[in-house]
Write an enzyme that holds these catalytic residues in place. Structure first.
Site, mmCIF file in Angstrom:
data_model
loop_
_atom_site.group_PDB
_atom_site.id
_atom_site.type_symbol
_atom_site.label_atom_id
_atom_site.label_comp_id
_atom_site.label_asym_id
_atom_site.label_seq_id
_atom_site.Cartn_x
_atom_site.Cartn_y
_atom_site.Cartn_z
ATOM 1 N N HIS A 415 0.830 -1.206 0.000
ATOM 2 C CA HIS A 415 0.000 0.000 0.000
ATOM 3 C C HIS A 415 0.866 1.257 0.000
ATOM 4 C CE1 HIS A 415 -2.383 3.197 1.970
ATOM 5 N NE2 HIS A 415 -3.326 2.736 1.180
ATOM 6 N N CYS A 722 -0.578 -4.299 -15.687
ATOM 7 C CA CYS A 722 -0.742 -3.123 -14.823
ATOM 8 C C CYS A 722 -0.099 -3.337 -13.466
ATOM 9 C CB CYS A 722 -2.204 -2.741 -14.681
ATOM 10 S SG CYS A 722 -3.211 -4.083 -14.040
HETATM 11 C C1 PEP Z 1 -1.621 -6.558 -9.293
HETATM 12 O O1 PEP Z 1 -1.968 -7.499 -8.574
HETATM 13 O O2 PEP Z 1 -0.613 -6.601 -10.039
HETATM 14 C C2 PEP Z 1 -2.387 -5.328 -9.295
HETATM 15 C C3 PEP Z 1 -2.115 -4.356 -10.150
HETATM 16 O O3 PEP Z 1 -3.346 -5.184 -8.347
HETATM 17 P P1 PEP Z 1 -3.068 -4.751 -6.829
HETATM 18 O O4 PEP Z 1 -1.647 -4.313 -6.718
HETATM 19 O O5 PEP Z 1 -4.022 -3.660 -6.532
HETATM 20 O O6 PEP Z 1 -3.362 -6.007 -6.079
#
Ligand code: PEP
Ligand code: MG
Length: 774
Positions: A415, A722
């Protein structure tokens, strides 16, 4: 009175002690009287003496505290609690602290002292005044800065019994576990540390805020004033977006004002606390300060700055046209003289005192503030270095104010790392023991690229330097689209300024978590419309910023532990492993109301003509989940065959079943490598102990990605990334070589990723040409 306590105060026994007063009024105090009244008391006294309108106050001196210890016999017994105490042993530390605090609270205050406190209080509005009772701790000759935040403050106290109790509670807080720990680490003998208590008129302000007497970064003669309705806590804690006024001291004019929409205010409640209430609609967009009031505040700021000889960071309040200055302390973010400038390099010989993973680039200096939980964030000031175990969504308002963030736990996708990158705030994660190593008030320099914390202010300031909002889009055109990730709407303009080809991931849970209420709370409290509006407004900001470019909005995906500290968090299930738990699509399909409200926000946006909106489902593991989500959306009135819907590939299951997902009708897929790596390799992405094994280029991960890209290409379905790996050039090079259709990077990484993509594409073209020629 001035200074006479200094010599005698160290003698805590014998005749001279009895001659020292239990009470001193602010007017009797000077800044040198730290030993008698603590750093806070001394600073308030000095402010009062130079003519700043400080609220009325008296101090229960450190001498009174000593007399209490001596006369109750505690002086002989209490320190036994700390003999042979291993402060690294948490349970033992907590136990000793609890016992000592209880002893202080149980011991009866000497009658004559009760009398002195009551007499002083009687002089404040005949014992009717509502006061704030604040600890002001001090070791010999040391201001309380080194102990800041470790002792308590009690607001909104009225009446003798409450006051006497609050004073004693402040004394007891000298033996809190955290305070004992820091003293032990700094080599202070507990017996040598004293505490004074400031009893001060509580200003039930109509408006309040903060002021920098000089521009904190450029050093220009500009007073920067932020203000909002009610108590200043709302501005200091960041729970409201305040109005902002810039006063040019050269022209003596307000040269800029930004009037914010002020939704909430904090006001006093009963005789003990404060509460958050909505601002009446007529005041929400009203200007808090008139130009005359701005000028008057700026003048007080100048008085303080001239007196102390250094720019000040001031807290102010206004009640019915009476001005109060509540606190004044040096600004810590102006580059100290004699430190190196533009290069951003640290001085040779500067000492590294802490290491971790550089999670968000930039070099910045500031004062450490330790944040144990969201409650501590009220102590966080603009320009501080926030040090915490791990950030939580309820800390985001404070994260927006600080110059840098340092955490004990976490890796590149935690986070703290995600939010810091988005805010453009330098951050280091996974230091393991930053909260223990760094001391409150300590001046340090954070290098968010290298992951080093240096002692002192040793580097040039680079606040928010990664992507200026006005950055010109790079002219490089690539066949592979280069998109950007966004989590908070405030970052939309900076994200758009990168010239990215769209948004490859908008994490909407941040829009909700920032409100400090769980989605379940909105539903249980019949505030569904408010929830929909929050989503609608937040997403719309991003859609507007990327007009004509696609924006993939991900449905809610927050693990249950991230909700825990919020209103409604008590109803979240306790899960052994929230990362593997009730989150993403699996939760939405069961919490139908929660899903329906999100869909309602999307539907309204589509109906408004935002065809650039695509919806992406997180944590899917089986095509049936996609089919079910789609049919629920249809049921709620969405024309599912004419909107863009896709999935994240975060679970090996979804990578393996990609063909079935395509057959089920997805329009796009995006690799969420943050989770895909942790679920493929069984490595907790937030665990710094295994961070060294966390590798998106692990052959097993690459094989899953490779095979899924192949299938997407075969069916001509857009395939993207992403996760954080999409911001890492070597990984992006590999992805382009293997045929990915687009990549989505963090704001700070877009330009380097675009370069990587361009170079890789050219290399491919060149190699093809060469092999044809050959
Ligand atoms: C991921 O898991 O790569 C992602 C982009 O989602 P998060 O980091 O919000 O879990
Ligand atoms: Mg994920």
């Amino acid at each position: 009175m001035h200074n006479y306590l200094l010599e005698e105060q160290r003698d805590y026994s014998g005749a001279c002690m009895k001659e020292l007063p239990d009470i001193l009024w602010l007017e009797e105090i000077r800044k040198e009287d730290i030993a008698a009244v603590g750093g806070k008391g001394a600073s308030l006294g000095e402010m009062a003496v130079i003519g700043l309108p400080v609220p009325r106050a008296f101090v229960v001196t450190s001498h009174a505290f000593r007399r209490f210890l001596v006369e109750t016999g505690l002086e002989k017994t209490i320190f036994k609690n700390f003999e042979n105490l291993d402060v690294e042993n948490n349970a033992a530390l907590e136990k000793a602290a609890e016992k000592a605090k209880e002893e202080v609270l149980r011991a009866p205050m000497p009658q004559s002292m009760i009398q002195h406190i009551m007499e002083a209080y009687q002089k404040m509005d005949a014992g009717e005044m509502i006061v704030a009772v604040r600890s002001s701790a001090t070791a010999e000759d040391l201001p309380d800065a080194s102990f800041a935040g470790q002792q308590e403050t009690y607001l909104n106290i009225k009446g003798n019994p409450n006051l006497l109790k609050a004073v004693q509670m402040c004394w007891a807080s000298l033996y809190g576990a955290r305070a004992i720990y820091y003293r032990a680490k700094q080599g202070f003998d507990d017996n040598s540390v004293n505490i004074a208590v400031v009893v001060q008129q509580l200003i039930n302000s109509e408006k309040a805020g903060v002021m920098f007497t000089t521009h904190p970064v450029t050093g220009e003669p500009l007073s920067i004033i932020e203000g909002s309705w009610g108590l200043g806590e709302s501005v200091v804690s960041g729970s409201v977006s305040p109005d902002k006024y810039i006063f040019d001291q050269r022209s003596e004019k307000v040269v800029d004002r930004l009037i914010a929409n002020k939704k909430i205010e904090i006001i006093a409640e009963g005789t003990h606390g404060t509460k958050v209430v909505p601002v009446s609609p007529d005041r929400q967009d009203a200007q808090v300060l008139s130009d005359e009031e701005v000028a008057r505040l700026a003048m007080f700021g100048k008085i303080a700055e001239n007196h102390y000889g250094i720019p000040q960071d001031i807290e102010w309040a206004i009640v019915r046209s009476t001005f109060y200055i509540l606190q004044s302390r040096p600004i810590t973010t102006i580059k100290p003289k004699g430190t190196p400038s533009a290069s951003g390099r640290t001085e040779s010989g500067s000492t590294i005192i802490l290491k971790g993973q550089g999670a968000s680039p930039g070099i910045v200096s500031g004062k450490v503030v330790i944040v144990r939980d969201a409650k501590d964030t009220s102590a966080v000031r603009e320009g501080d270095i926030m040090v915490t175990k791990m950030t939580n969504p309820d800390m985001v308002p404070a994260m927006k104010k600080v110059a840098a963030i340092v955490t004990d736990e976490g890796g590149m996708t935690c986070h703290a790392a995600i939010v810091s990158r988005e805010l453009g705030t330098p951050a280091i994660v996974g230091t393991k023991n930053g909260t223990l190593t760094l001391k409150p008030g300590q001046m340090v320099t954070v290098d968010g690229e290298k992951g080093f914390v240096y002692e002192g202010a040793v580097a040039a300031q680079q606040p928010q330097a990664q992507v200026p909002a006005t950055a010109a889009p790079s002219p490089v055109i690539t066949a592979t689209s280069v998109k950007v990730n966004v989590s908070i709407p405030e970052a939309a303009a900076r994200a758009a300024a990168t010239g990215a080809d769209g948004v490859g991931l908008l994490r909407i849970e941040h829009l909700i978590l920032g409100l400090n209420k769980t989605p379940g709370w909105f539903i249980a409290n019949h505030k569904e419309e408010e929830f929909v509006q929050e989503l609608y407004n937040g997403i719309k900001i991003v859609l507007d910023a990327f007009y004509g470019k696609s924006v993939w909005v991900r449905t809610l995906d927050a693990p249950t532990d991230e909700f825990r500290n919020m209103a409604g968090g008590e109803n979240e299930p306790i899960e052994h492993n929230p990362m593997l738990g009730w989150r993403g699509i699996r939760r939405d399909l069961q919490s139908k109301d929660q899903f329906r409200l999100q869909v309602e926000a999307f539907k309204r946006l589509w109906e408004q003509g935002y065809n650039n909106l695509g919806v992406m489902f997180p944590m899917v593991s089986h095509p049936d989940q996609f089919i079910q989500a789609k049919s629920m959306m249809r049921e709620w009135g969405v024309d599912v065959d004419h909107v863009t819907l896709g999935i994240m590939i975060e679970i090996p299951g979804s990578a393996i079943l990609i063909e079935e997902f395509i057959e089920a009708g997805i329009n796009f897929a995006s690799f969420g490598t943050n989770d895909l790596v942790q679920y493929t390799l069984a490595i907790d992405r937030n665990n710094e102990n295994v961070a060294w094994m966390y590798d998106p280029k692990h052959p097993a991960v690459l094989r899953l990605i490779h095979d899924a890209i192949e299938v997407c290409r075969e069916y001509d379905v857009e395939c993207s990334i992403c996760g954080q790996a999409g911001s890492e050039p070597p990984m992006v090079q590999w992805l382009v070589e293997h045929g990915i259709s687009s990549v989505s990077a963090n704001i700070d990484a877009v330009s380097k990723i675009r370069e990587t993509v361009a170079r890789t594409e050219r290399k491919i073209i060149l190699e093809n040409a060469r092999s044809r020629n050959a």
